[in-house]
Design an enzyme around this catalytic site. Structure first.
Site, short mmCIF file in Angstrom:
data_model
loop_
_atom_site.label_atom_id
_atom_site.label_comp_id
_atom_site.label_asym_id
_atom_site.label_seq_id
_atom_site.Cartn_x
_atom_site.Cartn_y
_atom_site.Cartn_z
N GLY A 73 0.84 -1.19 0.00
CA GLY A 73 0.00 0.00 0.00
C GLY A 73 0.88 1.25 0.00
N THR A 74 1.95 1.19 0.75
CA THR A 74 2.87 2.32 0.83
C THR A 74 3.42 2.66 -0.56
OG1 THR A 74 3.49 1.70 3.06
CG2 THR A 74 5.04 3.12 1.87
N ASN A 153 -7.46 4.65 8.85
CA ASN A 153 -6.95 3.43 9.47
C ASN A 153 -6.98 3.46 10.99
OD1 ASN A 153 -4.88 5.38 8.48
ND2 ASN A 153 -3.57 4.23 9.86
N GLN A 183 -7.89 0.57 3.78
CA GLN A 183 -8.79 0.09 4.85
C GLN A 183 -10.21 -0.12 4.34
OE1 GLN A 183 -7.92 -0.79 7.93
NE2 GLN A 183 -5.80 -0.10 7.86
N GLY A 204 -2.90 -6.00 -0.04
CA GLY A 204 -3.36 -7.33 0.33
C GLY A 204 -3.43 -7.54 1.83
N THR A 241 10.79 -7.90 -11.23
CA THR A 241 10.07 -9.15 -11.52
C THR A 241 8.80 -9.20 -10.68
OG1 THR A 241 12.15 -10.25 -11.99
CG2 THR A 241 10.26 -11.67 -11.50
N CYS A 328 6.30 5.05 19.14
CA CYS A 328 7.43 5.34 20.00
C CYS A 328 8.56 5.92 19.16
CB CYS A 328 7.89 4.07 20.69
SG CYS A 328 9.02 4.41 22.03
C1 LIG Z 1 -4.70 3.51 5.04
C2 LIG Z 1 -3.41 2.81 4.82
N1 LIG Z 1 -2.61 3.19 3.82
C3 LIG Z 1 -1.45 2.61 3.57
C4 LIG Z 1 -0.99 1.58 4.35
C5 LIG Z 1 0.34 0.96 4.08
O1 LIG Z 1 0.19 -0.30 3.51
P1 LIG Z 1 1.42 -1.35 3.50
O2 LIG Z 1 1.60 -1.78 4.90
O3 LIG Z 1 0.92 -2.44 2.57
O4 LIG Z 1 2.58 -0.64 2.95
C6 LIG Z 1 -1.80 1.13 5.41
C7 LIG Z 1 -1.33 0.03 6.30
O5 LIG Z 1 -0.91 0.25 7.42
C8 LIG Z 1 -3.02 1.77 5.65
O6 LIG Z 1 -3.81 1.41 6.68
#
Ligand SMILES: Cc1ncc(COP(=O)(O)O)c(C=O)c1O
Length: 391
Positions: A73-74, A153, A183, A204, A241, A328
């Site tokens: 997601g990042t 989140n 989310q 995922g 890949t 933290c």
């Molecule tokens: C709203 C949201 N965006 C992005 C992410 C990041 O996803 P990932 O952990 O797959 O990089 C998360 C996960 O913590 C999330 O909750």
């Protein structure tokens, strides 16, 4: 006797569905070819990848070539924001986001600020909703991108994405709209045409799929620069890949959650509301986020006069996994930027706790939490030196 585990941290990550594991397995063991190889083992992997892309496109109601598979997601958030900003900077260098985004969005925006872009951070209401008038006023001729989280989140507040898309397009039809749906993806209809978004991120890890997998929808014709450079995979947009088993697993997970979401949402809302009701019966407890416009599985509360970490560790001793908003950093506990954006004081924000429910949770789990948690709070409050006023 093994201790019972009650996992209430599905917003952090979900277990992988056994069906997902089953779907992935052949791509580790027998069908391990590189999709770029042109002999049959490679072609088989390529074929599986393209079938997965078609299935994902069907769920998002878009064309398969509008989907880029990523490593998280990042990465999707970074690709969307940095990629769109770099490719469109000739038109303008202004971006809009909100104060309650995930760090994957906030830190990507901060990076762009360091490169000379200007970023507007929209405030939110006490319940975590973006102020739509502020949004409208913030959009300028040189605004190239708006990025807003669909469902938060931490507090679970759900933004009205299609309404926001209309506001953006009415004010500036050339401003692109990205939403982080990590989310939201397990709970809502992901039809990108209905939503009116130009870019959408999901992963995922939150939908019972494998960790380290992500997807980015990019509307046809939207100029986007690559952020990872190398081979010509993913239509030349994401080098490296392809993680074939991961992609197969991500798409299988997406299909499973989407097929079952309406029924499961109703079940989770029942459990969620029962937990909220029980927690609000404890003195000096505040519900964070919107009372109804919230994810079916999210409960976030502030418990006055106690530290989130202390509660978390006591709950862990009872086999219950939850999460705090604090991170933290360099030895000092910083309260969550999301809870602070709601207007909560620093001291209160330290006592925030998130319970996020999932498929395996039952009424008994909620009953158990409501049985043990009040005693934990009472015990911690007896030791607490603070007695905060709440309004
Ligand atoms: C709203 C949201 N965006 C992005 C992410 C990041 O996803 P990932 O952990 O797959 O990089 C998360 C996960 O913590 C999330 O909750």
């Amino acid at each position: 006797m093994t201790k019972k585990l009650i996992y209430l941290d599905h917003a952090a990550t979900t277990p992988v569905d056994s069906e997902v594991v089953k779907a992935m397995q052949p791509y580790f063991l027998e069908k391990y070819g590189n999709p770029s190889s042109i002999y049959s083992l490679g072609r088989e992997a390529k074929q599986a990848l393209e079938v997965a892309r078609e299935k994902a496109a069907k769920i998002l109601n878009c064309q398969p070539e509008q989907i880029i598979f990523t490593g998280s997601g990042t990465e999707s958030d970074n690709q969307a924001i940095i990629g769109a900003a770099l490719a469109n900077q000739a038109r303008g260098r202004h971006i809009i986001t909100s104060l309650i985004e995930h760090h994957a969005v906030l830190h990507a925006c901060e990076f762009l600020e360091s490169q000379g872009f200007e970023v507007t951070y929209l405030p939110v209401s006490k319940e975590g909703l973006v102020d739509l008038t502020e949004l409208k006023n913030a959009i300028r001729p040189e605004t190239i991108l708006v990025s807003l989280i669909w469902a938060n989140n931490e507090i679970g507040t759900v933004q009205p994405i299609s309404e926001i898309a209309k506001i953006i397009k009415e004010k500036n039809s050339e401003t692109f709209f990205h939403t982080d749906a990590c989310q939201a993806a397990g709970f809502f209809d992901l039809d990108v045409q209905e939503l009116g978004v130009d870019l959408l991120t999901l992963n995922g890890s939150k939908i019972y799929g494998p960790k380290g997998t992500g997807l980015l929808y990019v509307k046809k014709g939207l100029p986007i620069a690559s952020i990872i450079h190398g081979g010509a995979q993913e239509g030349g947009k994401r080098a490296g890949t392809e993680n074939v088993p991961g992609i197969i697993g991500l798409v299988k997970a997406l299909e499973l959650v989407q097929n079952n979401r309406e029924e499961e949402n109703q079940r989770l809302i029942g459990l969620r509301d029962k937990l909220i009701e029980g927690l609000l019966n404890i003195p000096k407890v505040i519900l964070n986020g919107h009372p109804t416009k919230r994810l079916p599985n999210n409960v976030n509360v502030t418990i006055a006069d106690v530290e989130g970490e202390a509660m978390l560790l006591h709950l862990d001793q009872q086999g219950i996994c939850v999460s705090t908003g604090s991170a933290c950093t360099s030895g000092s506990l910083e309260p969550s930027h999301v809870i602070l954006a709601l207007g909560q004081s620093f001291d209160l924000a330290h006592g925030s706790l998130r319970f996020s429910l999932g498929k395996a949770n039952t009424q008994e789990d909620i009953d158990y939490v409501l049985e043990v948690f009040p005693e934990i709070i009472e015990k911690l409050r007896r030791m607490s030196p603070v007695n905060l006023a709440i309004n």
